[in-house]
Design a protein around this motif. Structure first.
Motif, PDB file in Angstrom:
ATOM      1  N   GLY A  49       1.092  -1.573   0.011  1.00 43.20           N
ATOM      2  CA  GLY A  49      -0.273   0.227  -0.038  1.00 43.20           C
ATOM      3  C   GLY A  49       1.010   0.861   0.300  1.00 43.20           C
ATOM      4  N   ASN A  50       2.146   0.772  -0.209  1.00 42.83           N
ATOM      5  CA  ASN A  50       2.907   2.218  -0.118  1.00 42.83           C
ATOM      6  C   ASN A  50       3.875   2.532  -1.196  1.00 42.83           C
ATOM      7  N   GLY A  51       3.568   1.317  -2.215  1.00 46.52           N
ATOM      8  CA  GLY A  51       4.513   1.302  -2.937  1.00 46.52           C
ATOM      9  C   GLY A  51       5.397   0.254  -3.427  1.00 46.52           C
ATOM     10  N   GLY A  52       5.653  -0.361  -2.476  1.00 44.02           N
ATOM     11  CA  GLY A  52       6.133  -1.705  -1.699  1.00 44.02           C
ATOM     12  C   GLY A  52       5.803  -3.004  -2.041  1.00 44.02           C
ATOM     13  N   ALA A  53       6.005  -4.178  -2.140  1.00 37.97           N
ATOM     14  CA  ALA A  53       5.481  -5.521  -1.713  1.00 37.97           C
ATOM     15  C   ALA A  53       6.584  -6.012  -1.123  1.00 37.97           C
ATOM     16  N   ARG A  54       5.443  -7.380  -1.006  1.00 40.87           N
ATOM     17  CA  ARG A  54       6.131  -8.518  -0.468  1.00 40.87           C
ATOM     18  C   ARG A  54       6.215  -9.806  -1.024  1.00 40.87           C
ATOM     19  N   PRO A  55       7.143 -10.364  -1.293  1.00 40.30           N
ATOM     20  CA  PRO A  55       7.322 -11.521  -2.956  1.00 40.30           C
ATOM     21  C   PRO A  55       6.479 -13.107  -1.863  1.00 40.30           C
ATOM     22  N   ALA A  84      -9.464  -7.031  -4.822  1.00 39.46           N
ATOM     23  CA  ALA A  84      -7.911  -6.957  -4.146  1.00 39.46           C
ATOM     24  C   ALA A  84      -6.996  -7.856  -4.464  1.00 39.46           C
ATOM     25  N   ARG A  85      -7.269  -8.254  -6.158  1.00 40.10           N
ATOM     26  CA  ARG A  85      -5.790  -9.168  -6.880  1.00 40.10           C
ATOM     27  C   ARG A  85      -6.144  -8.909  -7.897  1.00 40.10           C
ATOM     28  N   LEU A  86      -4.903  -9.094  -8.494  1.00 38.84           N
ATOM     29  CA  LEU A  86      -4.908  -9.182  -9.997  1.00 38.84           C
ATOM     30  C   LEU A  86      -3.787 -10.290 -10.522  1.00 38.84           C
ATOM     31  N   ILE A  87      -4.500 -10.368 -11.024  1.00 31.55           N
ATOM     32  CA  ILE A  87      -3.985 -12.208 -11.952  1.00 31.55           C
ATOM     33  C   ILE A  87      -3.694 -11.897 -13.444  1.00 31.55           C
ATOM     34  N   THR A  88      -2.449 -11.575 -13.782  1.00 29.85           N
ATOM     35  CA  THR A  88      -2.230 -11.805 -15.306  1.00 29.85           C
ATOM     36  C   THR A  88      -1.492 -13.104 -15.403  1.00 29.85           C
ATOM     37  N   ALA A  89      -1.484 -13.649 -16.805  1.00 32.46           N
ATOM     38  CA  ALA A  89      -0.735 -14.945 -17.345  1.00 32.46           C
ATOM     39  C   ALA A  89      -0.723 -14.431 -19.161  1.00 32.46           C
ATOM     40  N   ARG A  90       0.504 -14.675 -19.308  1.00 35.93           N
ATOM     41  CA  ARG A  90       1.177 -14.396 -20.845  1.00 35.93           C
ATOM     42  C   ARG A  90       1.977 -16.036 -21.574  1.00 35.93           C
ATOM     43  N   ARG A  91       1.792 -16.113 -22.377  1.00 37.25           N
ATOM     44  CA  ARG A  91       2.664 -17.225 -22.589  1.00 37.25           C
ATOM     45  C   ARG A  91       4.520 -17.153 -23.031  1.00 37.25           C
ATOM     46  N   THR A  92       4.376 -15.464 -23.833  1.00 36.43           N
ATOM     47  CA  THR A  92       5.419 -14.984 -23.834  1.00 36.43           C
ATOM     48  C   THR A  92       6.173 -14.167 -22.795  1.00 36.43           C
ATOM     49  N   PRO A  93       7.915 -14.053 -22.577  1.00 35.75           N
ATOM     50  CA  PRO A  93       7.786 -13.059 -21.279  1.00 35.75           C
ATOM     51  C   PRO A  93       7.600 -11.518 -22.677  1.00 35.75           C
ATOM     52  N   LEU A  94       7.547 -10.394 -21.561  1.00 32.62           N
ATOM     53  CA  LEU A  94       6.187  -9.598 -21.913  1.00 32.62           C
ATOM     54  C   LEU A  94       7.274  -8.097 -21.217  1.00 32.62           C
ATOM     55  N   ARG A  95       7.825  -7.510 -21.251  1.00 30.37           N
ATOM     56  CA  ARG A  95       9.276  -6.495 -20.215  1.00 30.37           C
ATOM     57  C   ARG A  95       8.594  -5.952 -19.661  1.00 30.37           C
ATOM     58  N   SER A  96       7.228  -5.614 -20.234  1.00 33.70           N
ATOM     59  CA  SER A  96       6.274  -4.267 -19.005  1.00 33.70           C
ATOM     60  C   SER A  96       6.464  -4.657 -17.924  1.00 33.70           C
ATOM     61  N   VAL A  97       5.991  -6.056 -17.649  1.00 33.67           N
ATOM     62  CA  VAL A  97       5.310  -6.812 -16.367  1.00 33.67           C
ATOM     63  C   VAL A  97       7.289  -6.692 -16.000  1.00 33.67           C
ATOM     64  N   GLN A  98       8.072  -6.779 -16.772  1.00 29.16           N
ATOM     65  CA  GLN A  98       9.088  -6.457 -15.494  1.00 29.16           C
ATOM     66  C   GLN A  98       9.859  -5.577 -15.458  1.00 29.16           C
ATOM     67  N   GLY A  99       9.292  -3.933 -15.743  1.00 31.47           N
ATOM     68  CA  GLY A  99       9.128  -2.774 -15.501  1.00 31.47           C
ATOM     69  C   GLY A  99       8.960  -2.877 -13.661  1.00 31.47           C
ATOM     70  N   LEU A 100       7.262  -3.071 -14.200  1.00 35.08           N
ATOM     71  CA  LEU A 100       6.472  -3.400 -12.632  1.00 35.08           C
ATOM     72  C   LEU A 100       7.344  -3.709 -11.905  1.00 35.08           C
ATOM     73  N   ARG A 101       7.506  -4.968 -11.738  1.00 33.32           N
ATOM     74  CA  ARG A 101       8.319  -5.772 -10.797  1.00 33.32           C
ATOM     75  C   ARG A 101       9.633  -4.964 -10.022  1.00 33.32           C
ATOM     76  N   THR A 102      10.075  -4.465 -10.764  1.00 32.26           N
ATOM     77  CA  THR A 102      11.683  -3.265 -11.090  1.00 32.26           C
ATOM     78  C   THR A 102      11.275  -2.381  -9.425  1.00 32.26           C
ATOM     79  N   ALA A 103       9.675  -1.803  -9.678  1.00 33.84           N
ATOM     80  CA  ALA A 103       9.526  -0.707  -9.198  1.00 33.84           C
ATOM     81  C   ALA A 103       8.336  -0.554  -7.623  1.00 33.84           C
ATOM     82  N   LEU A 104       8.214  -2.033  -8.158  1.00 31.14           N
ATOM     83  CA  LEU A 104       8.195  -2.713  -6.399  1.00 31.14           C
ATOM     84  C   LEU A 104       9.055  -3.202  -5.494  1.00 31.14           C
ATOM     85  N   GLU A 105      10.146  -3.450  -6.530  1.00 27.50           N
ATOM     86  CA  GLU A 105      10.865  -4.024  -5.534  1.00 27.50           C
ATOM     87  C   GLU A 105      11.803  -2.841  -5.087  1.00 27.50           C
ATOM     88  N   ARG A 106      11.479  -1.290  -5.531  1.00 26.45           N
ATOM     89  CA  ARG A 106      12.816  -0.413  -5.216  1.00 26.45           C
ATOM     90  C   ARG A 106      11.410   0.808  -4.095  1.00 26.45           C
TER      91      ARG A 106
END
Length: 207
Positions: free
Chosen positions: A13-19, A108-130
């Motif tokens: 809720g503050n821009g971060g996330a717990r894996p 309260a939930r987002l599910i995303t599913a893909r068959r081929t890697p997509l860089r846009s998702v990695q960008g979001l994960r990096t932002a959450l990690e930071r």
């Protein structure tokens, strides 16, 4: 992660996330924070979770696993089922052969599913990690859409530059292979249009 779970995080809720792992996904409830689960829908464990363990109506799990990937956004009860397309930056791929990502957006939930890697998702994960990522499911979905549009604009700008080059050549001495290059660009435009027209409609519905 293995077995189809590419990433799973609980937003703080503050821009971060717990894996979390599959166990954390199974134990999750909304009081812990919003959950984002990102899946490789080619993997049997991901398919089984969507069909049997995610608590989804069969129509929703089918939509996330469907081969058909035309961009769309549909309201189903309290959920939104959306399919978007992102630029394919994989080596050897044509960028306009866009990759599908399927989304289930709940309060309260987002599910995303893909068959081929997509860089846009990695960008979001990096932002959450930071600690600089989305704070809610709605913001997460909106940021994902923004990333997809931003990367698509790069391809559109590239086509515009090619068209401008053709115009300059037509005003001067026409070089060899111009007809072939124009035909190739026309093919790219047709491919992009096939994806981007319904994507524009889907993004408008999502908004």
């Amino acid at each position: 992660m293995d077995d189809g779970l590419l990433a799973a995080v609980i937003l703080d809720g503050n821009g971060g996330a717990r894996p979390v792992d599959w166990g954390g996904v199974a134990a999750w409830n909304a009081s812990q924070g919003a959950l984002w689960t990102h899946l490789d829908c080619r993997e049997p464990d991901a398919v089984r979770w969507l069909e049997s363990e995610a608590g989804l109506d069969p129509l929703l799990s089918e939509a996330l696993l469907a081969e058909e990937s035309r961009p769309r956004a549909d309201l189903v009860g309290d959920s939104i089922v959306a399919v978007f397309r992102g630029v394919n930056f994989e080596p050897g791929a044509e960028p306009e052969d866009m990759i599908a990502i399927r989304c289930l957006i709940e309060p309260a939930r987002l599910i995303t599913a893909r068959r081929t890697p997509l860089r846009s998702v990695q960008g979001l994960r990096t932002a959450l990690e930071r600690g600089r990522g989305p704070k809610t499911v709605g913001e997460l979905a909106a940021r994902l859409a923004d990333h997809l549009v931003e990367r698509t604009e790069q391809i559109v700008d590239d086509v515009d530059d090619q068209v401008a080059t053709f115009e300059e050549e037509l005003l001067g001495e026409i070089g060899p292979g111009l007809r072939e290059r124009i035909a190739d660009t026309r093919r790219r435009v047709i491919t992009l249009r096939r994806h981007l027209v319904p994507q524009r409609e889907a993004l408008a519905r999502l908004a």
